[in-house]
Design a protein around this motif. Structure first.
Motif, mmCIF file in Angstrom:
data_model
loop_
_atom_site.group_PDB
_atom_site.id
_atom_site.type_symbol
_atom_site.label_atom_id
_atom_site.label_comp_id
_atom_site.label_asym_id
_atom_site.label_seq_id
_atom_site.Cartn_x
_atom_site.Cartn_y
_atom_site.Cartn_z
ATOM 1 N N SER A 148 -14.076 -18.922 4.349
ATOM 2 C CA SER A 148 -14.916 -17.739 4.180
ATOM 3 C C SER A 148 -16.179 -18.144 3.442
ATOM 4 C CB SER A 148 -14.171 -16.650 3.411
ATOM 5 O OG SER A 148 -13.877 -17.084 2.101
ATOM 6 N N GLN A 149 -17.269 -17.425 3.717
ATOM 7 C CA GLN A 149 -18.515 -17.699 3.027
ATOM 8 C C GLN A 149 -19.281 -16.392 2.851
ATOM 9 O OE1 GLN A 149 -20.890 -20.439 5.323
ATOM 10 N NE2 GLN A 149 -20.359 -19.506 7.255
ATOM 11 N N ARG A 150 -20.128 -16.387 1.863
ATOM 12 C CA ARG A 150 -20.936 -15.205 1.558
ATOM 13 C C ARG A 150 -22.361 -15.674 1.302
ATOM 14 N NH1 ARG A 150 -18.446 -10.413 0.182
ATOM 15 N NH2 ARG A 150 -19.845 -8.727 -0.419
ATOM 16 N N GLY A 151 -23.326 -15.014 1.937
ATOM 17 C CA GLY A 151 -24.716 -15.392 1.748
ATOM 18 C C GLY A 151 -25.412 -15.628 3.079
ATOM 19 N N ASP A 152 -26.553 -16.265 3.000
ATOM 20 C CA ASP A 152 -27.447 -16.457 4.141
ATOM 21 C C ASP A 152 -26.732 -17.145 5.297
ATOM 22 O OD1 ASP A 152 -29.577 -16.866 5.831
ATOM 23 O OD2 ASP A 152 -30.891 -17.718 4.297
ATOM 24 N N TYR A 153 -26.701 -16.492 6.460
ATOM 25 C CA TYR A 153 -26.093 -17.114 7.639
ATOM 26 C C TYR A 153 -26.763 -18.439 7.975
ATOM 27 C CZ TYR A 153 -23.667 -12.684 8.724
ATOM 28 O OH TYR A 153 -22.864 -11.568 8.695
ATOM 29 N N VAL A 182 -17.312 -16.236 12.702
ATOM 30 C CA VAL A 182 -17.240 -14.779 12.765
ATOM 31 C C VAL A 182 -18.251 -14.222 11.770
ATOM 32 C CG1 VAL A 182 -15.749 -12.754 12.654
ATOM 33 C CG2 VAL A 182 -14.771 -14.985 13.205
ATOM 34 N N TYR A 183 -19.053 -13.259 12.235
ATOM 35 C CA TYR A 183 -20.121 -12.698 11.409
ATOM 36 C C TYR A 183 -19.926 -11.185 11.309
ATOM 37 C CZ TYR A 183 -21.827 -17.346 12.115
ATOM 38 O OH TYR A 183 -21.914 -18.710 12.131
ATOM 39 N N TYR A 184 -19.747 -10.696 10.069
ATOM 40 C CA TYR A 184 -19.304 -9.324 9.856
ATOM 41 C C TYR A 184 -20.445 -8.346 9.575
ATOM 42 C CZ TYR A 184 -14.845 -11.733 9.361
ATOM 43 O OH TYR A 184 -13.736 -12.535 9.585
ATOM 44 N N ASP A 185 -21.613 -8.829 9.249
ATOM 45 C CA ASP A 185 -22.704 -7.943 8.831
ATOM 46 C C ASP A 185 -23.977 -8.232 9.620
ATOM 47 O OD1 ASP A 185 -21.262 -6.734 6.497
ATOM 48 O OD2 ASP A 185 -21.288 -8.822 5.817
ATOM 49 N N ASN A 186 -24.822 -7.219 9.711
ATOM 50 C CA ASN A 186 -26.109 -7.350 10.391
ATOM 51 C C ASN A 186 -27.141 -7.861 9.386
ATOM 52 O OD1 ASN A 186 -28.562 -7.075 11.687
ATOM 53 N ND2 ASN A 186 -28.249 -4.948 12.294
ATOM 54 N N PRO A 191 -28.317 -6.970 2.661
ATOM 55 C CA PRO A 191 -28.931 -7.970 1.774
ATOM 56 C C PRO A 191 -28.339 -9.352 2.007
ATOM 57 C CG PRO A 191 -28.391 -5.977 0.554
ATOM 58 C CD PRO A 191 -27.775 -5.817 1.921
ATOM 59 N N THR A 192 -29.184 -10.353 1.976
ATOM 60 C CA THR A 192 -28.754 -11.714 2.297
ATOM 61 C C THR A 192 -27.553 -12.153 1.471
ATOM 62 O OG1 THR A 192 -30.998 -12.339 2.954
ATOM 63 C CG2 THR A 192 -29.501 -14.122 2.385
ATOM 64 N N GLU A 193 -27.556 -11.819 0.179
ATOM 65 C CA GLU A 193 -26.477 -12.277 -0.684
ATOM 66 C C GLU A 193 -25.145 -11.596 -0.373
ATOM 67 O OE1 GLU A 193 -28.765 -9.033 -2.925
ATOM 68 O OE2 GLU A 193 -29.220 -10.760 -1.633
ATOM 69 N N ASP A 194 -25.168 -10.510 0.411
ATOM 70 C CA ASP A 194 -23.947 -9.775 0.736
ATOM 71 C C ASP A 194 -23.402 -10.086 2.131
ATOM 72 O OD1 ASP A 194 -23.979 -8.508 -1.725
ATOM 73 O OD2 ASP A 194 -25.185 -6.828 -0.992
ATOM 74 N N LEU A 195 -24.059 -10.943 2.878
ATOM 75 C CA LEU A 195 -23.606 -11.259 4.234
ATOM 76 C C LEU A 195 -22.266 -11.992 4.189
ATOM 77 C CD1 LEU A 195 -26.983 -12.473 5.787
ATOM 78 C CD2 LEU A 195 -25.793 -10.327 6.285
ATOM 79 N N ARG A 196 -21.306 -11.533 5.008
ATOM 80 C CA ARG A 196 -19.959 -12.107 5.022
ATOM 81 C C ARG A 196 -19.682 -12.788 6.360
ATOM 82 N NH1 ARG A 196 -16.592 -7.344 5.145
ATOM 83 N NH2 ARG A 196 -18.422 -6.561 6.273
#
Length: 284
Positions: A148-153, A182-186, A191-196
């Motif tokens: 899992s990762q969080r932040g800028d795709y 897998v990309y959960y957010d648009n 916000p970039t820091e919240d991308l999952r």
């Protein structure tokens, strides 16, 4: 960790440290001696161990990481070419531009002006300028062995290389069917820091390898967009499949995340030849 899972390779943690270092310190000295220090291994053996495990030399990985970061800076900022060169570890813009052109077939300035190779310079009012090949497929359930990762795709390549390290050190590639994410957010509204997201491999083995987690991808109908080119162009592909294609198809979206399947390896494939399938879930 499952009792049936194999023990990690003794050098896995060393390689993972180096992968992290290459991504976070791309502008710094990344000599073999420096990387050997990061790995806490003898410089006489470091290069051979890394290359044998990763299937690519440190120089190939470094160049791939630096050029990927450069494409994102070219498309997402107005920084001068000389500053971008410095950001990705080149002492002058001439050597940076020469390397960039060798890989992408055009200068950094031409790449920036085009958006990505093959993209028309002026998007239409819906925000896209290309038409992509899309078909509808019905898939079975899939398993992903992932991180899992969080932040800028755009900075997600470090997670994929960590996954590749874990799979390589455990000799697990025969149990996989390529890398996927897998990309959960648009990213246009989140916000970039919240991308999952999850970065991983399509897994057909038994127990998930130690260090990775299992992600279930529900089967069903998907619109599959077939994309060819640098990963920097994927945002344009998403705008097309969620915009003009979806509007004209009269399809409805299913409550499930989209995912990407990467069909070749960016460390040994020319950027213009990279193949990615984007799966958008549909009702029905």
């Amino acid at each position: 960790m499952s009792n049936n899972a194999p023990k990690p390779h003794p050098h896995m943690d060393r390689i993972l440290r180096v992968i992290d270092y290459i991504h976070t310190q791309a502008a710094d000295d990344l000599s073999l001696d420096q990387l050997a220090d990061v790995a806490a291994m003898s410089r006489f053996h470091w290069h051979r161990v890394f290359t044998a495990i990763m299937g690519a030399s440190p120089a190939q990985i470094i160049r791939s990481v630096r050029m990927h970061k450069a494409t994102m800076l070219l498309l997402r900022t107005d920084l001068p070419i000389a500053q971008i060169a410095a950001h990705v570890g080149y002492s002058n813009d001439r050597s940076f531009s020469r390397t960039f052109k060798d890989i992408y077939g055009q200068t950094p300035t031409a790449f920036r002006n085009a958006g990505f190779p093959g993209m028309a310079p002026h998007p239409n009012p819906q925000g896209v300028s290309n038409v992509f090949d899309v078909d509808i497929q019905t898939t079975s359930d899939k398993r992903l062995a992932a991180l899992s990762q969080r932040g800028d795709y755009a900075e997600g390549s470090v997670a994929y290389q960590k996954v590749a390290t874990i799979i390589s050190t455990g000799n697990h590639w025969p149990q996989t069917r390529g890398m996927a994410g897998v990309y959960y957010d648009n990213p246009e509204v989140t916000p970039t820091e919240d991308l999952r997201s999850h970065a991983g491999v399509l897994w057909e083995g038994g127990a998930i390898p130690d260090g990775l987690e299992e992600v279930q991808l529900t089967g069903g109908r998907y619109a599959v967009l077939h994309f060819k080119g640098p990963y920097a162009g994927l945002a344009e592909a998403y705008r097309y499949v969620y915009g003009p294609w979806l509007s004209s198809s009269q399809e409805s979206l299913r409550d499930a995340p989209s995912f990407e399947h990467y069909l070749n390896d960016p460390t040994n494939t020319a950027p213009a030849d990279l193949l990615t399938d984007i799966y958008m879930p549909l009702e029905g």
